[in-house]
Write a protein that holds these residues in place. Structure first.
Motif, PDB file in Angstrom:
ATOM      1  N   PRO A  27       0.834  -1.199   0.000  1.00 31.91           N
ATOM      2  CA  PRO A  27       0.000   0.000   0.000  1.00 31.91           C
ATOM      3  C   PRO A  27       0.869   1.250   0.000  1.00 31.91           C
ATOM      4  N   ILE A  28       0.347   2.310  -0.527  1.00 30.03           N
ATOM      5  CA  ILE A  28       1.138   3.526  -0.682  1.00 30.03           C
ATOM      6  C   ILE A  28       1.588   4.062   0.674  1.00 30.03           C
ATOM      7  N   GLU A  29       0.791   3.810   1.711  1.00 31.29           N
ATOM      8  CA  GLU A  29       1.171   4.321   3.032  1.00 31.29           C
ATOM      9  C   GLU A  29       2.260   3.488   3.686  1.00 31.29           C
ATOM     10  N   ASP A  90      -5.528  20.127   1.110  1.00 25.26           N
ATOM     11  CA  ASP A  90      -4.240  19.654   0.594  1.00 25.26           C
ATOM     12  C   ASP A  90      -3.990  18.184   0.914  1.00 25.26           C
ATOM     13  N   GLN A  91      -4.814  17.633   1.761  1.00 21.26           N
ATOM     14  CA  GLN A  91      -4.617  16.222   2.136  1.00 21.26           C
ATOM     15  C   GLN A  91      -4.673  15.297   0.919  1.00 21.26           C
ATOM     16  N   GLU A  94      -1.509  14.290  -1.101  1.00 15.19           N
ATOM     17  CA  GLU A  94      -0.394  13.714  -0.349  1.00 15.19           C
ATOM     18  C   GLU A  94       0.538  12.911  -1.249  1.00 15.19           C
ATOM     19  N   TYR A  95      -0.048  12.167  -2.149  1.00 15.71           N
ATOM     20  CA  TYR A  95       0.738  11.387  -3.083  1.00 15.71           C
ATOM     21  C   TYR A  95       0.321  11.747  -4.495  1.00 15.71           C
ATOM     22  N   PRO A  96       1.208  11.573  -5.438  1.00 15.37           N
ATOM     23  CA  PRO A  96       0.812  11.809  -6.824  1.00 15.37           C
ATOM     24  C   PRO A  96      -0.401  10.951  -7.157  1.00 15.37           C
ATOM     25  N   ASP A  98      -1.412   9.499  -9.789  1.00 21.43           N
ATOM     26  CA  ASP A  98      -1.277   8.268 -10.560  1.00 21.43           C
ATOM     27  C   ASP A  98      -0.754   7.121  -9.699  1.00 21.43           C
ATOM     28  N   LEU A  99       0.061   7.470  -8.738  1.00 19.26           N
ATOM     29  CA  LEU A  99       0.506   6.410  -7.833  1.00 19.26           C
ATOM     30  C   LEU A  99      -0.648   5.946  -6.952  1.00 19.26           C
ATOM     31  N   LEU A 102      -2.941   3.332  -8.315  1.00 22.35           N
ATOM     32  CA  LEU A 102      -2.542   1.927  -8.175  1.00 22.35           C
ATOM     33  C   LEU A 102      -3.224   1.268  -6.979  1.00 22.35           C
ATOM     34  N   GLU A 103      -3.683   2.113  -6.062  1.00 21.75           N
ATOM     35  CA  GLU A 103      -4.370   1.552  -4.902  1.00 21.75           C
ATOM     36  C   GLU A 103      -5.675   0.884  -5.284  1.00 21.75           C
ATOM     37  N   LEU A 152      -6.826   6.081 -15.227  1.00 26.39           N
ATOM     38  CA  LEU A 152      -5.994   7.011 -15.979  1.00 26.39           C
ATOM     39  C   LEU A 152      -6.825   7.763 -17.023  1.00 26.39           C
TER      40      LEU A 152
END
Lengths: 159, 776
Positions: A27-29, A90-91, A94-96, A98-99, A102-103, A152
């Motif tokens: 996971p991204i986190e 702004d939360q 936090e991550y781009p 596109d990334l 993937l989640e 996308l």
């Protein structure tokens, strides 16, 4: 007898590939090193790395298993964080994005996609690595692509 | 688009700052050296939520560190994130496992056997609970379990017990486990989700990533879950089989699945209020019940539990708080009597704040028509309901039983012994070569287990029955210790060293260096209440007629009510038990210097009897040679029941016990051998010759009598005999391991209504043997 030096050498060799794999599959986190470290620890409880026939494949498989759990867990936490941060616009950045897209995929789907699209493995090889059939690997890749392309495409449409 | 996908994947692969192989491997080695934990999903919503809260801290810490957040931009709920309690680099498993790894009291799953025994999957193997006796039996790697961490257990209709861990399934064959994942399964499961049994005795396993495995005998057949429903790992955490043999499975994302050769599927289109559901169970009437799962069961974290579901007559019914449920979230446990128990688990305050909702703690019970709200039981579901209607639930601190009003707790570390004793408590530990709690020997309806004493204990001598377990003298320091079950022992603090003791009603009267002391039972332990007499007897006995105590120099005292002692006005005449001689002497022994001795003594419904060697005594106190039997109705006036020993010429006595009106003496004669004698009045005696070379100890209770001795003349070996009347004996039976394999002088025994407790000291060291009567 355990040979720490040999074990370290093997891990040094595998580390770059495994970390990238963990970064994609987890996971991204989840910090990729945390996930990798947990996978290695799980393996070390029962085996030495130098006694595995294919330590890279074995650890990849472990990472996928762990990531599947982490995905569910972190999805909950992500939602909770989002709730708490509703007022913080702004939360969401936090991550781009596109990334983050993937989640939408499961950990096995990300694993298959990464191994096929980035590392260039064939589905039969991926199936052996991840403990599934070639057909299952292909199917996961197709599902993953479908989900990701949809996301996308949405972003492209939004400009 | 394909290029874009590759690019996204590449960027994702490069995210974060690598810590380096050396650091990761070093920390992994440290992690590997620490005990492993069951996965979070086996540890209940409360732990999952606690985990969520902790990870939230960490995650927040990461976010804030990354973003450089300032306090004034952080909403109140996240201010606590400024000081994460766990370093951001801490491995997930460390974050995930708040409680220390437990043992046999950290319970993940329960199953009931047809014989009523309760089986528990724990962090220390599989524990079998005998609910009648409250005694556990632990099965671990020693018996062949592939791993000590067991997450699922089930019992087939034929009584066969099955267990599952993270990636394995094993079956208990007799006393040993067989790992089916090596040999029977074609592939080792990536993760076992659940394990259940069907009405035909088959066993079903939900295994990751997409397998539903049917085990029938030694064959395993794998059915693959269709891909659209197997996108979680594993695909199901809860399966059940209905009376038609249809397997029902709850999934985490896709509603309920069925399999009866063909796959079926129920989701929102079929009447389910949510695709995120909880555990699944089949009721005796064939209806299928599904727990309500939400918030923390939902991977997206925003689906509130939608209620408890029932599938009957091809229709789904949803029960919610509007129908009387305490909460829409909970696990279901079906009752063999037809009821349904729903266990609701409260959220922690942190999780409640984080998720913006709250869940109550408690139980809802459905009797077939309406829901009733009950108090929390202290456990988490699902559980099992036994024939007595008690709901048993797993917890991280044992098993709780709930009858709708009251709870009880089963823990391997001590069963229902509230409050905790304040004195030094010792629970006997495993011994090398013997499993501490495995049933070692079954004789008739008695199951014996063998326990080892601590290294600095050489024994527990002169075990005696009381109203609250047994007491004995710990050797070598001679501290008095007591135990309710023979396994957990508590020191009894006294003003002086104890020399003799006897149970008197609810109390214990101890004669020691400080005199006679009354020891009272406070509900958990023995406590010295008062020292009330200045006497120092060697033997004492208490019964309906008070207490009698006999000591050296022909001293005899009695007490009618246990508050004071008076010297007997007419004690046994010392001239009738004069002292040393050689009549009963074993070759090579001398009695030179031995004093005349009165005792042992026993109390019956009619009064007291005391034995004393008529003419000669050999070495010190035992055996009592050719004893006369002295009788007293009140302990004050004594008379002999005959001029000659009623036990016969050259008879000798090793031990005497009395229950109600019956007195049993064991010992023997110089020829032909061992014998027992029984009397109802101390005057007339019936003798029964024994096969034993010698009988050393006897104990009795409402359950009958037990005597221990040995068959071989050289004293080797060790046998025991049982009797309902003290005259006809069942045996010999080989004694359980550790209960003395030579010379019965190293043996002691006491008998309670439900068990036999014995000390033995031979072979591998000092042991306590506990035999429990099993009532069918």
């Amino acid at each position: 007898m355990t040979d720490p030096a040999e074990e370290s050498r093997i891990f040094e060799e595998c580390y770059p590939a495994l970390r990238r794999f963990a970064a994609v599959v987890g996971p991204i986190e989840c910090d990729p090193d945390d996930l990798l470290q947990e996978a290695v620890a799980r393996v070390l409880r029962k085996h030495r790395l130098d006694e595995l026939d294919h330590p890279l494949a074995y650890l990849r498989r472990t990472i996928v298993n762990l990531a599947s759990n982490e995905r569910r867990r972190f999805a909950i936490h992500r939602r909770a964080l989002n709730r708490m941060a509703r007022d913080r616009r702004d939360q969401a950045d936090e991550y781009p994005s596109d990334l983050d897209d993937l989640e939408r995929l499961s950990a096995p789907e990300r694993a298959v996609l990464y191994l096929s699209e980035v590392d260039g493995y064939r589905y039969a090889e991926i199936g052996r690595m991840l403990g599934c059939s070639e057909a299952a690997a292909r199917k996961r890749a197709m599902n993953g692509r479908r989900h990701l392309y949809a996301a996308l495409a949405e972003e492209v449409a939004r400009g | 688009m394909a290029e874009e996908l590759t690019m996204v994947l590449e960027r994702r692969a490069e995210r974060g700052t690598p810590r380096g192989a050396a650091v990761v491997l070093a920390e992994a080695r440290q992690l590997a050296a620490s005990p492993s934990q069951p996965p979070w999903w086996r540890r209940g919503p409360a732990i999952a939520l606690a985990t969520a809260a902790v990870v939230l801290f960490v995650l927040g810490g990461i976010l804030l560190a990354t973003r450089g957040a300032t306090p004034d931009t952080v909403p109140p709920a996240t201010t606590m994130l400024e000081t994460p309690t766990v370093p951001a680099t801490t491995a997930l498993s460390q974050i995930d496992t708040a409680p220390a790894p437990g043992g046999a009291d950290v319970v993940s799953d329960l199953a009931l056997a047809p014989d009523g025994r309760l089986w528990a999957a724990t962090n220390a193997g599989v524990v079998m609970w005998n609910l009648e006796t409250g005694l556990p039996t632990v099965f671990s790697e020693r018996e062949g379990l592939p791993d000590r961490y067991v997450y699922r257990v089930t019992v087939a209709t034929d009584g066969t017990v099955w267990a599952a861990g993270g990636t394995w399934v094993a079956r208990l064959d007799g006393t040993a486990w067989t790992d089916l994942t090596t040999g029977v399964f074609t592939d080792r499961p990536s993760r076992v989700g659940d394990l259940t049994t069907g009405p035909d005795g088959s066993v079903w396993v939900a295994a990751g990533p997409d397998a539903l495995i049917r085990i029938d005998g030694e064959e395993a057949t794998t059915h693959r879950v269709p891909g659209q429903w197997s996108n979680t790992e594993p695909w199901s955490f809860s399966i059940a089989v209905d009376s038609d043999g249809t397997v029902w499975a709850s999934t985490m994302l896709f509603g309920a699945l069925t399999f009866n050769g063909e796959w079926g599927h129920f989701d929102g289109d079929d009447g389910l209020p949510s695709d995120v559901i909880g555990n699944i169970a089949v009721a005796p009437d064939g209806s299928v019940w599904v727990g309500g799962e939400g918030v923390y069961g939902d991977p997206d974290g925003d689906v509130a539990a939608a209620g408890i579901l029932r599938y009957q007559d091809n229709q789904w019914t949803t029960y919610t708080t509007a129908d009387g449920l305490l909460s829409d979230s909970g696990t279901v446990t079906v009752d063999p009597a037809g009821g349904v128990w729903v266990v609701h688990t409260a959220m922690s305050p942190e999780a409640s704040a984080a998720f913006g909702t709250d869940l109550p703690d408690g139980i809802s019970y459905f009797d077939g028509t309406a829901w009733q709200q009950l108090a929390p039981a202290g456990g988490r579901g699902p559980g099992v309901v036994n024939a007595d209607g008690i709901l048993w639930l797993p917890t991280d601190g044992g098993i709780v039983g709930f009858d709708g009003v009251e709870t009880r707790r089963l823990t391997v570390g001590g069963t229902d012994v509230p409050p905790l004793p304040s004195g030094d408590v010792t629970r006997l530990e495993p011994a090398e070569g013997l499993d501490p709690v495995r049933i070692e020997t079954v004789i008739g309806d008695i199951e014996f287990t063998t326990w080892a004493l601590p290294e600095d204990w050489e024994g527990i001598w002169w075990l005696s029955e009381t109203a609250h377990g047994v007491v004995g003298a710990r050797y070598p320091d001679m501290t008095l210790v007591g135990s309710l079950d023979g396994i957990t022992w508590t020191e009894i603090p006294l003003s002086g060293v104890a020399g003799a003791w006897t149970a008197y009603g609810d109390d214990l009267i101890v004669f020691g260096a400080a005199g006679a002391a009354r020891i009272e039972w406070n509900g958990a332990e023995w406590v010295e209440a008062e020292i009330f007499a200045d006497i120092y007897p060697l033997y004492a006995a208490a019964g309906p007629h008070g207490i009698a105590a006999v000591g050296p120099n022909a001293s005899v005292h009695y007490s009618a009510d246990g508050t004071a002692f008076t010297a007997a006005s007419a004690p046994p005449d010392p001239s009738l038990y004069p002292g040393p001689g050689a009549n009963c002497m074993a070759p090579g022994w001398t009695s030179e210097g031995a004093e005349p001795q009165l005792g042992p003594i026993a109390a019956t419904d009619r009064g007291f009897i005391a034995l004393a060697a008529r003419s000669e005594t050999d070495w010190y106190r035992t055996p009592i040679c050719e004893p006369l039997v002295w009788f007293s109705a009140d302990g004050d006036v004594w008379e002999t029941t005959s001029d000659e020993s009623p036990l016969g010429e050259r008879a000798f006595v090793h031990d005497v016990a009395a229950v109600d009106q019956t007195i049993v003496v064991v010992g023997g004669a110089m020829s032909p051998g061992a014998a027992t004698w029984v009397s109802a009045d101390g005057i007339s005696w019936q003798r029964a010759d024994s096969d034993a070379a010698e009988l050393w100890q006897v104990a009795g209770s409402s359950r009958g009598w037990v005597t221990i001795g040995h068959l071989r003349p050289d004293g080797l070996g060790g046998e025991m005999w049982f009797s309902a009347d003290g005259l006809t004996w069942d045996g010999p039976h080989e004694r359980p391991p550790g209960w003395g394999d030579r010379a019965g002088m190293f043996v002691s025994v006491a008998m309670l209504d439900d068990r036999i407790i014995g000390f033995g000291r031979e072979g591998d060291g000092p042991r306590i043997v506990v035999g429990v009567f099993i009532d069918e």
